[in-house]
Write a protein that holds these residues in place. Structure first.
Motif, PDB file in Angstrom:
ATOM      1  N   LYS A  12       0.835  -1.200   0.000  1.00 19.51           N
ATOM      2  CA  LYS A  12       0.000   0.000   0.000  1.00 19.51           C
ATOM      3  C   LYS A  12       0.872   1.254   0.000  1.00 19.51           C
ATOM      4  CE  LYS A  12      -2.982  -0.370   3.375  1.00 19.51           C
ATOM      5  NZ  LYS A  12      -4.031  -0.630   4.364  1.00 19.51           N
ATOM      6  N   ARG A  13       1.979   1.225   0.717  1.00 20.29           N
ATOM      7  CA  ARG A  13       2.912   2.350   0.749  1.00 20.29           C
ATOM      8  C   ARG A  13       3.479   2.603  -0.644  1.00 20.29           C
ATOM      9  NH1 ARG A  13       7.937   3.185   0.129  1.00 20.29           N
ATOM     10  NH2 ARG A  13       9.029   4.874   1.133  1.00 20.29           N
ATOM     11  N   SER A  14       3.859   1.526  -1.310  1.00 16.68           N
ATOM     12  CA  SER A  14       4.423   1.611  -2.648  1.00 16.68           C
ATOM     13  C   SER A  14       3.413   2.207  -3.637  1.00 16.68           C
ATOM     14  CB  SER A  14       4.865   0.220  -3.091  1.00 16.68           C
ATOM     15  OG  SER A  14       5.403   0.250  -4.365  1.00 16.68           O
ATOM     16  N   LEU A  15       2.179   1.765  -3.568  1.00 17.93           N
ATOM     17  CA  LEU A  15       1.131   2.275  -4.451  1.00 17.93           C
ATOM     18  C   LEU A  15       0.840   3.744  -4.164  1.00 17.93           C
ATOM     19  CD1 LEU A  15      -1.327  -0.748  -4.423  1.00 17.93           C
ATOM     20  CD2 LEU A  15       0.229  -0.071  -6.260  1.00 17.93           C
ATOM     21  N   LEU A  16       0.827   4.099  -2.892  1.00 17.05           N
ATOM     22  CA  LEU A  16       0.581   5.481  -2.498  1.00 17.05           C
ATOM     23  C   LEU A  16       1.712   6.396  -2.981  1.00 17.05           C
ATOM     24  CD1 LEU A  16      -1.434   7.262  -1.019  1.00 17.05           C
ATOM     25  CD2 LEU A  16      -0.248   6.735   1.107  1.00 17.05           C
ATOM     26  N   ASN A  58      11.603   8.220   1.805  1.00 14.57           N
ATOM     27  CA  ASN A  58      12.003   7.717   3.124  1.00 14.57           C
ATOM     28  C   ASN A  58      10.839   7.626   4.100  1.00 14.57           C
ATOM     29  OD1 ASN A  58      14.720   7.632   2.297  1.00 14.57           O
ATOM     30  ND2 ASN A  58      14.949   9.804   2.740  1.00 14.57           N
ATOM     31  N   ASN A  59       9.662   8.087   3.700  1.00 17.78           N
ATOM     32  CA  ASN A  59       8.514   8.101   4.598  1.00 17.78           C
ATOM     33  C   ASN A  59       7.873   6.730   4.736  1.00 17.78           C
ATOM     34  OD1 ASN A  59       9.010  10.840   4.620  1.00 17.78           O
ATOM     35  ND2 ASN A  59       6.925  11.432   4.087  1.00 17.78           N
ATOM     36  N   THR A  60       7.320   6.500   5.908  1.00 17.16           N
ATOM     37  CA  THR A  60       6.547   5.283   6.154  1.00 17.16           C
ATOM     38  C   THR A  60       5.165   5.449   5.527  1.00 17.16           C
ATOM     39  OG1 THR A  60       5.579   6.096   8.216  1.00 17.16           O
ATOM     40  CG2 THR A  60       7.716   4.939   8.379  1.00 17.16           C
ATOM     41  N   LEU A  65       0.444   8.838   4.327  1.00 14.64           N
ATOM     42  CA  LEU A  65      -0.975   9.144   4.518  1.00 14.64           C
ATOM     43  C   LEU A  65      -1.153  10.540   5.109  1.00 14.64           C
ATOM     44  CD1 LEU A  65      -2.626   5.856   5.872  1.00 14.64           C
ATOM     45  CD2 LEU A  65      -3.014   6.979   3.676  1.00 14.64           C
ATOM     46  N   ALA A  66      -0.324  10.880   6.096  1.00 13.64           N
ATOM     47  CA  ALA A  66      -0.391  12.210   6.718  1.00 13.64           C
ATOM     48  C   ALA A  66      -0.058  13.289   5.695  1.00 13.64           C
ATOM     49  CB  ALA A  66       0.546  12.281   7.917  1.00 13.64           C
ATOM     50  N   PHE A  67       0.935  13.030   4.851  1.00 18.91           N
ATOM     51  CA  PHE A  67       1.305  13.986   3.804  1.00 18.91           C
ATOM     52  C   PHE A  67       0.145  14.172   2.831  1.00 18.91           C
ATOM     53  CE2 PHE A  67       3.185  14.944  -0.383  1.00 18.91           C
ATOM     54  CZ  PHE A  67       3.751  16.178  -0.086  1.00 18.91           C
ATOM     55  N   ALA A  68      -0.473  13.072   2.416  1.00 17.51           N
ATOM     56  CA  ALA A  68      -1.616  13.133   1.505  1.00 17.51           C
ATOM     57  C   ALA A  68      -2.745  13.953   2.135  1.00 17.51           C
ATOM     58  CB  ALA A  68      -2.103  11.727   1.158  1.00 17.51           C
ATOM     59  N   GLU A  72      -4.894  17.524   1.315  1.00 18.86           N
ATOM     60  CA  GLU A  72      -6.351  17.378   1.253  1.00 18.86           C
ATOM     61  C   GLU A  72      -6.799  16.242   0.337  1.00 18.86           C
ATOM     62  OE1 GLU A  72      -7.917  21.259   0.334  1.00 18.86           O
ATOM     63  OE2 GLU A  72      -6.959  22.155   2.094  1.00 18.86           O
ATOM     64  N   PHE A  73      -5.980  15.186   0.261  1.00 17.01           N
ATOM     65  CA  PHE A  73      -6.323  13.986  -0.493  1.00 17.01           C
ATOM     66  C   PHE A  73      -6.492  12.834   0.474  1.00 17.01           C
ATOM     67  CE2 PHE A  73      -4.154  16.302  -3.904  1.00 17.01           C
ATOM     68  CZ  PHE A  73      -5.005  16.074  -4.976  1.00 17.01           C
ATOM     69  N   THR A  74      -7.418  11.955   0.153  1.00 12.52           N
ATOM     70  CA  THR A  74      -7.535  10.705   0.894  1.00 12.52           C
ATOM     71  C   THR A  74      -6.740   9.651   0.132  1.00 12.52           C
ATOM     72  OG1 THR A  74      -9.484   9.924  -0.316  1.00 12.52           O
ATOM     73  CG2 THR A  74      -9.878  11.297   1.654  1.00 12.52           C
ATOM     74  N   GLU A  75      -6.473   8.547   0.796  1.00 10.90           N
ATOM     75  CA  GLU A  75      -5.780   7.445   0.134  1.00 10.90           C
ATOM     76  C   GLU A  75      -6.596   6.964  -1.066  1.00 10.90           C
ATOM     77  OE1 GLU A  75      -3.765   3.138   1.214  1.00 10.90           O
ATOM     78  OE2 GLU A  75      -5.247   3.981   2.584  1.00 10.90           O
ATOM     79  N   VAL A  76      -7.895   6.864  -0.895  1.00  8.94           N
ATOM     80  CA  VAL A  76      -8.771   6.391  -1.973  1.00  8.94           C
ATOM     81  C   VAL A  76      -8.701   7.331  -3.175  1.00  8.94           C
ATOM     82  CG1 VAL A  76     -11.198   5.983  -2.594  1.00  8.94           C
ATOM     83  CG2 VAL A  76     -10.321   5.158  -0.416  1.00  8.94           C
ATOM     84  N   GLU A  77      -8.694   8.630  -2.932  1.00 12.27           N
ATOM     85  CA  GLU A  77      -8.610   9.585  -4.033  1.00 12.27           C
ATOM     86  C   GLU A  77      -7.295   9.447  -4.794  1.00 12.27           C
ATOM     87  OE1 GLU A  77     -11.206  13.419  -2.555  1.00 12.27           O
ATOM     88  OE2 GLU A  77      -9.265  13.055  -1.585  1.00 12.27           O
ATOM     89  N   LEU A  78      -6.192   9.315  -4.069  1.00 15.12           N
ATOM     90  CA  LEU A  78      -4.892   9.166  -4.727  1.00 15.12           C
ATOM     91  C   LEU A  78      -4.811   7.875  -5.528  1.00 15.12           C
ATOM     92  CD1 LEU A  78      -2.447  10.593  -2.048  1.00 15.12           C
ATOM     93  CD2 LEU A  78      -2.972  11.555  -4.289  1.00 15.12           C
TER      94      LEU A  78
END
Length: 138
Positions: A12-16, A58-60, A65-68, A72-78
């Motif tokens: 999920k991190r990779s996809l994000l 380098n982010n987890t 997710l916090a950066f997104a 003002e984006f959700t994980e689903v939107e990205l």
């Protein structure tokens, strides 16, 4: 070469991260349109060099997710942006004749069809099942 098993969170991190790359590339193209217009492949190599230096790598997962969220984006939107981007790319790839595809692309998928909802759907051009499109030059 080694066999690697990614955890669900790592996947999920990779996809994000890839979705953020796409978002950044679209903005980069728009912002630097004049400077990139005469460069090969629309100037993606210039962006790619800067992207590789980006600290987000380098982010987890939680930090991404916090950066997104700060954007003002959700994980689903990205992930939807990412999915739409690759859908458009595979649609444009379908307009090329098989003779214009590279050997690497032609061998990336073992079959000219892909399973979608348990039915075989013909695909005009092979679509690799990779999560990153390293050859992203559009």
């Amino acid at each position: 070469m080694a066999i690697v098993f990614m955890s669900k969170t790592a996947k999920k991190r990779s996809l994000l991260l890839d979705a953020l790359r796409i978002l950044a590339w679209e903005e980069y193209k728009s912002t630097n349109k004049e400077a990139l217009k005469n460069l090969e492949y629309g100037g993606y190599s210039v962006f790619e060099a800067e992207w590789k230096e980006e600290k987000l790598h380098n982010n987890t997962y939680e930090e991404l997710l916090a950066f997104a969220k700060s954007l003002e984006f959700t994980e689903v939107e990205l992930l939807s942006i990412r999915s739409t981007y690759y859908s458009k790319k595979s649609g444009s790839a379908a307009t090329y004749s098989p003779s214009s595809t590279s050997t690497a692309t032609a061998t990336a998928s073992p079959s000219p069809t892909r399973k979608v909802n348990d039915s075989s759907v013909p695909v005009s051009a092979p679509v690799p099942e990779e999560e990153f499109d390293i050859g992203d030059l559009f």
